[in-house]
Design an enzyme around this catalytic site. Structure first.
Site, short mmCIF file in Angstrom:
data_model
loop_
_atom_site.label_atom_id
_atom_site.label_comp_id
_atom_site.label_asym_id
_atom_site.label_seq_id
_atom_site.Cartn_x
_atom_site.Cartn_y
_atom_site.Cartn_z
N SER A 64 0.83 -1.21 0.00
CA SER A 64 0.00 0.00 0.00
C SER A 64 0.87 1.26 0.00
O SER A 64 2.00 1.25 0.46
CB SER A 64 -0.93 0.03 1.22
OG SER A 64 -1.72 -1.13 1.28
N1 SAH Z 1 -0.71 -4.85 4.12
C1 SAH Z 1 0.02 -5.13 2.90
C2 SAH Z 1 -0.78 -4.71 1.68
C3 SAH Z 1 -1.13 -5.89 0.94
S1 SAH Z 1 -2.28 -5.74 -0.40
C4 SAH Z 1 1.40 -4.53 2.91
O1 SAH Z 1 1.73 -3.79 3.85
O2 SAH Z 1 2.18 -4.80 2.00
C5 SAH Z 1 -3.58 -6.78 0.21
C6 SAH Z 1 -3.22 -8.19 0.54
O3 SAH Z 1 -4.43 -8.84 0.97
C7 SAH Z 1 -2.71 -9.02 -0.64
O4 SAH Z 1 -1.47 -9.57 -0.32
C8 SAH Z 1 -3.78 -10.10 -0.82
O5 SAH Z 1 -3.27 -11.36 -1.23
C9 SAH Z 1 -4.37 -10.19 0.59
N2 SAH Z 1 -5.70 -10.78 0.66
C10 SAH Z 1 -6.74 -10.63 -0.20
N3 SAH Z 1 -7.79 -11.39 0.20
C11 SAH Z 1 -7.41 -12.02 1.36
C12 SAH Z 1 -8.03 -12.95 2.24
N4 SAH Z 1 -9.26 -13.43 2.04
N5 SAH Z 1 -7.34 -13.38 3.32
C13 SAH Z 1 -6.08 -12.94 3.56
N6 SAH Z 1 -5.42 -12.07 2.75
C14 SAH Z 1 -6.07 -11.62 1.65
#
Ligand code: SAH
Length: 214
Positions: A64
């Site tokens: 993000s």
């Molecule tokens: N917090 C992260 C941002 C990641 S983007 C950072 O600091 O880098 C969002 C993430 O949510 C992705 O990696 C995606 O795979 C995950 N995601 C999406 N649906 C999900 C679910 N049902 N359970 C767990 N993770 C999920």
């Protein structure tokens, strides 16, 4: 990878930019100012780490934008020792920001590759206490509930019931809700059966997808 004087300079400028954009919580700014964000990206892209932009981390996912991390973390009102659930580990950056603030962090990821990468990276960065799980975030982590804080970092079509249930009374959840575009929502659990929802600004996240991905 190394954290050099040059990286620290870029990080200071990033923090000043966040301050100008309205982030006020000094503890949040300090955490972002401390954490080497370039450790979470491929070496080839290390200079991109200190631009206020989201960036691809593989598997169609992104780390993000720093502003979004700062904004959500500020909304979450994290205090030391707060038991905190993050949904969407991704690169692990947000989890480290929370740990840096003294939260006890539990983070869930549905993509096996990303989960495994974070599992290698976070202990080597000095955060062995962050607990990572390869799970479906829609179900939360019932065996560790209740959580004082819950943060969802993927765009949720709706607020999953399991996450509401796993929020402690008096707890706060921050979650972007919507399909194409999301509205940031802060949820407070006022009493066992009373939730207050506060809709905030518009954002765009990668989707919160149900089920695991091998
Ligand atoms: N917090 C992260 C941002 C990641 S983007 C950072 O600091 O880098 C969002 C993430 O949510 C992705 O990696 C995606 O795979 C995950 N995601 C999406 N649906 C999900 C679910 N049902 N359970 C767990 N993770 C999920």
């Amino acid at each position: 990878m190394q954290d050099t004087y040059r990286h620290r300079g870029m990080r200071r400028r990033l923090v000043e930019g966040l301050r100008k954009r309205g982030i006020k919580d000094e503890k949040v700014l300090e955490a972002i100012g401390t954490l080497p964000r370039h450790f979470f990206l491929d070496k080839a892209f290390e200079d991109h780490a200190y631009l206020d932009k989201a960036f691809p981390i593989g598997n169609d996912q992104t780390i993000s934008q720093p502003y979004t991390v700062a904004y959500m973390t500020e909304l979450l009102e994290v205090e030391k020792r707060h038991k905190t659930l993050e949904v969407g580990t991704g690169s692990g950056y947000q989890a480290c920001v929370l740990a840096q603030l003294g939260a006890r962090v539990y983070s869930i990821e549905r993509q096996k590759d990303l989960y495994e990468r974070a599992k290698m990276l976070l202990p080597s960065m000095g955060y062995p206490q962050i607990r990572l799980f390869y799970r479906d975030g829609y179900k939360g982590l019932p065996e560790y509930a209740p959580f004082d804080r819950i943060i969802v970092t993927a765009g949720a079509p709706y607020i999953p019931e399991a996450l509401r249930e796993q929020l402690a009374v008096g707890g706060v959840m921050v979650i972007p809700v919507g399909e194409e575009e999301q509205t940031m929502v802060r949820v407070r659990r006022i009493a066992e059966n009373l939730f207050e929802e506060e809709p905030l600004g518009p954002f765009r996240f990668v989707p919160f997808v149900e089920g695991l991905n091998e």
